[in-house]
Design an enzyme around this catalytic site. Structure first.
Site, mmCIF file in Angstrom:
data_model
loop_
_atom_site.group_PDB
_atom_site.id
_atom_site.type_symbol
_atom_site.label_atom_id
_atom_site.label_comp_id
_atom_site.label_asym_id
_atom_site.label_seq_id
_atom_site.Cartn_x
_atom_site.Cartn_y
_atom_site.Cartn_z
ATOM 1 N N CYS A 171 0.801 -1.225 0.000
ATOM 2 C CA CYS A 171 0.000 0.000 0.000
ATOM 3 C C CYS A 171 0.834 1.275 0.000
ATOM 4 O O CYS A 171 0.286 2.367 -0.131
ATOM 5 C CB CYS A 171 -0.938 0.000 1.200
ATOM 6 S SG CYS A 171 -1.907 -1.511 1.345
ATOM 7 N N HIS A 311 -2.320 7.959 6.372
ATOM 8 C CA HIS A 311 -2.558 6.696 5.661
ATOM 9 C C HIS A 311 -3.930 6.154 6.024
ATOM 10 O O HIS A 311 -4.631 5.621 5.162
ATOM 11 C CB HIS A 311 -1.486 5.677 6.027
ATOM 12 C CG HIS A 311 -1.724 4.331 5.419
ATOM 13 N ND1 HIS A 311 -1.499 4.076 4.090
ATOM 14 C CD2 HIS A 311 -2.181 3.162 5.952
ATOM 15 C CE1 HIS A 311 -1.802 2.812 3.824
ATOM 16 N NE2 HIS A 311 -2.226 2.239 4.934
ATOM 17 N N GLU A 322 -1.114 4.506 13.829
ATOM 18 C CA GLU A 322 -0.693 5.749 13.179
ATOM 19 C C GLU A 322 -0.813 6.929 14.134
ATOM 20 O O GLU A 322 0.077 7.789 14.195
ATOM 21 C CB GLU A 322 -1.505 6.007 11.915
ATOM 22 C CG GLU A 322 -0.971 7.179 11.120
ATOM 23 C CD GLU A 322 -1.537 7.285 9.713
ATOM 24 O OE1 GLU A 322 -1.012 8.091 8.923
ATOM 25 O OE2 GLU A 322 -2.509 6.558 9.396
ATOM 26 N N LYS A 343 -9.220 8.368 2.221
ATOM 27 C CA LYS A 343 -9.783 7.027 2.018
ATOM 28 C C LYS A 343 -11.216 6.937 2.519
ATOM 29 O O LYS A 343 -11.927 5.981 2.194
ATOM 30 C CB LYS A 343 -8.892 5.978 2.697
ATOM 31 C CG LYS A 343 -7.509 5.877 2.073
ATOM 32 C CD LYS A 343 -6.655 4.840 2.784
ATOM 33 C CE LYS A 343 -5.256 4.776 2.208
ATOM 34 N NZ LYS A 343 -4.444 5.987 2.486
ATOM 35 N N HIS A 348 -9.736 2.211 -0.131
ATOM 36 C CA HIS A 348 -8.291 1.988 -0.171
ATOM 37 C C HIS A 348 -7.889 1.520 -1.570
ATOM 38 O O HIS A 348 -8.163 0.378 -1.957
ATOM 39 C CB HIS A 348 -7.913 0.952 0.887
ATOM 40 C CG HIS A 348 -6.448 0.816 1.113
ATOM 41 N ND1 HIS A 348 -5.503 1.438 0.332
ATOM 42 C CD2 HIS A 348 -5.748 0.120 2.045
ATOM 43 C CE1 HIS A 348 -4.302 1.134 0.773
ATOM 44 N NE2 HIS A 348 -4.420 0.341 1.804
ATOM 45 N N PHE A 406 0.920 -3.695 4.131
ATOM 46 C CA PHE A 406 1.245 -5.076 4.468
ATOM 47 C C PHE A 406 2.733 -5.335 4.209
ATOM 48 O O PHE A 406 3.316 -4.824 3.253
ATOM 49 C CB PHE A 406 0.421 -6.031 3.604
ATOM 50 C CG PHE A 406 -1.030 -6.169 4.021
ATOM 51 C CD1 PHE A 406 -1.534 -5.496 5.116
ATOM 52 C CD2 PHE A 406 -1.890 -6.993 3.307
ATOM 53 C CE1 PHE A 406 -2.863 -5.632 5.486
ATOM 54 C CE2 PHE A 406 -3.224 -7.143 3.671
ATOM 55 C CZ PHE A 406 -3.708 -6.458 4.771
#
Length: 421
Positions: A171, A311, A322, A343, A348, A406
């Site tokens: 990502c 993010h 985060e 997002k 996403h 990931f």
């Protein structure tokens, strides 16, 4: 060599154009309008029959006509992810007013990555092999089945003969490609780079597998309200498709041709958690280090940051980590900085997400407007400004865009208004 000495000798890198294909529209104006209005691009899946899946919603690309950007023969051979990338690249080059081929094509490169690559083309080839045998597999699969196919098409379209290729950092891919492309310009490897990422992994297999990890929202009866970054009611992210591409130039190159400079890429850093396949380090140590390194690379500190594009995907653990990392880096200053996630509207977009995040960050700087975090009705941390307060006009001179994914990949970009010096 001292860090300061390296900074003094490196070349400045600027953004002169960008393009996007997203679930809310086929270009940047439609993207920006949707972000400001909170118009969601998420709906029930239509690209395949989602029967039997626990998750039936996604951010599909709609109202996109590839023939606007490429001939029929290209459409036939290209996976949707590569079509989106090529379209976004064409938009970026057009927006920058760059005449191609450039005078030095050997100094123009392309770095466009993907988290999943030509996923639909691969599945189609496998199905043809099973049902029709070897004769059923298209010869195009040999050249269009790789994750580098988008970069190849873009390089051929513009005659770019400098470095080209594809990267994948899950990502964080878009930010990684943009950051590494900026470094190529800064270190005199290239003068112009087309950089970004694209993904379209909205297949039944991918959605089934991702749902099994427990990270997807199951709010199937409320698609528009399913993506809820930083909200206590969040239950996972929504998979989406699309692309984001920026045109980067050496500052002198851009000024000599009279280009409008949208922003300067001032800092970039990438780190790895090396902690877990899908979960971030609970303390966010890798993300903390990436933010600090990016600030240092930009010769900036936390007091310089006027906006943070987070993010934040809407997963319980990811959003919390985060916030933890941001608090460690920014301290009390964090409460004074708008911190939002696009997002909430887009879902996403996987590898493409961080490229689109950067585009939104630059648009926020240019317009002095912070896009809100839609659906954040019950903020996890009431002290922080998730774009849910009255925003109005705001001067943004320096901003940060965070990405992680990931595999423990972290990438952070710092952009600032270009002073023309």
């Amino acid at each position: 060599m001292r860090a300061g000495a390296v900074r003094e000798t490196r070349r400045r890198v600027v953004v002169t154009g960008y393009g996007a294909v997203t679930p809310v529209g086929p270009d940047v104006p439609s993207l920006w309008q949707a972000l400001l209005s909170g118009r969601s691009g998420i709906g029930t899946v239509t690209g395949f029959d989602p029967d039997g899946l626990p998750v039936t919603i996604a951010g599909e690309v709609r109202d996109f006509d590839p023939l606007v950007y490429m001939p029929k023969r290209a459409v036939r051979r290209l996976d949707p992810f590569a079509q989106y990338a090529l379209a976004a690249a064409v938009q970026a080059v057009d927006a920058a007013g760059l005449t191609v081929p450039v005078s030095r094509p050997d100094r123009m490169g392309v770095l466009i990555g993907s988290g999943y690559g030509a996923e639909k083309t691969i599945i189609k080839a496998a199905e043809a092999l099973i049902t029709e045998g070897p004769r059923g597999v298209s010869p195009y699969f040999a050249v269009s089945g790789g994750s580098d196919s988008a970069a190849v098409e873009v390089a051929m379209r513009f005659g770019a003969q400098g470095p080209s290729g594809s990267m994948s950092t899950a990502c964080a891919t878009g930010a990684t490609c943009i950051g590494d492309a900026a470094r190529m310009i800064a270190t005199d490897v290239a003068d112009v780079m087309v950089a970004g990422a694209s993904d379209d992994c909205l297949t039944k297999a991918d959605m089934a597998a991702t749902a099994k990890t427990g990270v997807l929202s199951r709010r199937n009866d409320d698609p528009a309200g399913a993506s809820r970054p930083f909200d206590l009611g969040r239950d996972g992210f929504v998979m989406s498709a699309g692309a984001g591409v920026v045109l980067l130039e050496e500052a002198g190159h851009a000024m000599r041709r009279g280009a409008e400079i949208l922003a300067e890429v001032a800092g970039y850093a990438a780190t790895t958690d090396a902690y877990h396949l899908t979960s971030p380090d609970p303390e966010g140590r890798g993300l903390q280090r990436a933010m600090r390194l990016a600030l240092s690379d930009a010769d900036a500190d936390v007091t310089d940051i006027d906006y943070i594009n987070a993010h934040a995907t809407g997963t319980d653990g990811g959003d919390r980590v985060e916030i933890t990392a941001l608090r460690q880096v920014f301290g009390e200053r964090l409460a004074k900085i708008p911190l939002t996630s696009v997002k909430s509207v887009l879902g996403h977009m996987m590898g493409a997400a961080s490229a689109v995040d950067l585009i939104a960050t630059v648009e926020a700087m240019r317009t002095g407007t912070v896009p809100p975090t839609t659906n954040c009705t019950e903020p996890e941390d009431p002290e922080l400004d998730f774009g849910t307060r009255e925003a109005g006009r705001r001067e943004i001179r320096t901003a940060m865009s965070n990405s992680f994914g990931f595999g423990g990949h972290n990438a952070v970009l710092v952009v600032r208004s270009f002073d023309g010096g």
